[in-house]
Write a protein that holds these residues in place. Sequence first.
Motif, PDB file in Angstrom:
ATOM      1  N   ARG A 127       3.246  -3.453  20.654  1.00  0.00           N
ATOM      2  CA  ARG A 127       2.375  -3.841  19.538  1.00  0.00           C
ATOM      3  C   ARG A 127       1.967  -5.310  19.648  1.00  0.00           C
ATOM      4  O   ARG A 127       0.834  -5.666  19.332  1.00  0.00           O
ATOM      5  CB  ARG A 127       3.054  -3.557  18.198  1.00  0.00           C
ATOM      6  CG  ARG A 127       2.962  -2.102  17.808  1.00  0.00           C
ATOM      7  CD  ARG A 127       3.572  -1.807  16.456  1.00  0.00           C
ATOM      8  NE  ARG A 127       3.106  -0.499  15.992  1.00  0.00           N
ATOM      9  CZ  ARG A 127       3.536   0.090  14.892  1.00  0.00           C
ATOM     10  NH1 ARG A 127       4.443  -0.502  14.130  1.00  0.00           N
ATOM     11  NH2 ARG A 127       3.058   1.268  14.540  1.00  0.00           N
ATOM     12  N   THR A 151       2.712  -5.010  13.685  1.00  0.00           N
ATOM     13  CA  THR A 151       3.641  -5.725  14.566  1.00  0.00           C
ATOM     14  C   THR A 151       4.691  -6.456  13.746  1.00  0.00           C
ATOM     15  O   THR A 151       5.896  -6.350  14.029  1.00  0.00           O
ATOM     16  CB  THR A 151       2.887  -6.733  15.461  1.00  0.00           C
ATOM     17  OG1 THR A 151       1.846  -6.051  16.168  1.00  0.00           O
ATOM     18  CG2 THR A 151       3.814  -7.402  16.452  1.00  0.00           C
ATOM     19  N   PRO A 173      -2.713   2.753  19.737  1.00  0.00           N
ATOM     20  CA  PRO A 173      -2.078   2.521  18.431  1.00  0.00           C
ATOM     21  C   PRO A 173      -1.440   3.771  17.811  1.00  0.00           C
ATOM     22  O   PRO A 173      -0.381   3.669  17.176  1.00  0.00           O
ATOM     23  CB  PRO A 173      -3.233   2.007  17.559  1.00  0.00           C
ATOM     24  CG  PRO A 173      -4.149   1.335  18.539  1.00  0.00           C
ATOM     25  CD  PRO A 173      -4.068   2.189  19.781  1.00  0.00           C
TER      26      PRO A 173
END
Length: 100
Positions: free
Chosen positions: A70, A81, A37
């Motif tokens: 994502r 996202t 991430p």
Amino acid sequence: MNNLASTYWNQGQWKEAEELGMQVLEIRKRVLGEEHPNTLLSMYNLAFTLKSRGHSEEAILLLTKCVSLRKQILSPQHPDTTASLETLNEWESENLKIRV
């Protein structure tokens, strides 16, 4: 490094932000992996920097990759996202208007 790149961006020093943002992205890819991430956040930030410098096509390509990753990693419904996808749609729409 990421915070400094963000500071450069906020000050309108996009060339410096781009150079540092690219370094941050490459380091995060190498250390954390492309699907982490934080790596995806760096990818997202760099896309904005590229767009700010007038490199719209390159920014769209990078953001497209970010959205795809994502969706896989975070889920299609994750706020990061959906925000990325909304931005991508806006940029693609702007790019089409410019070409017409």
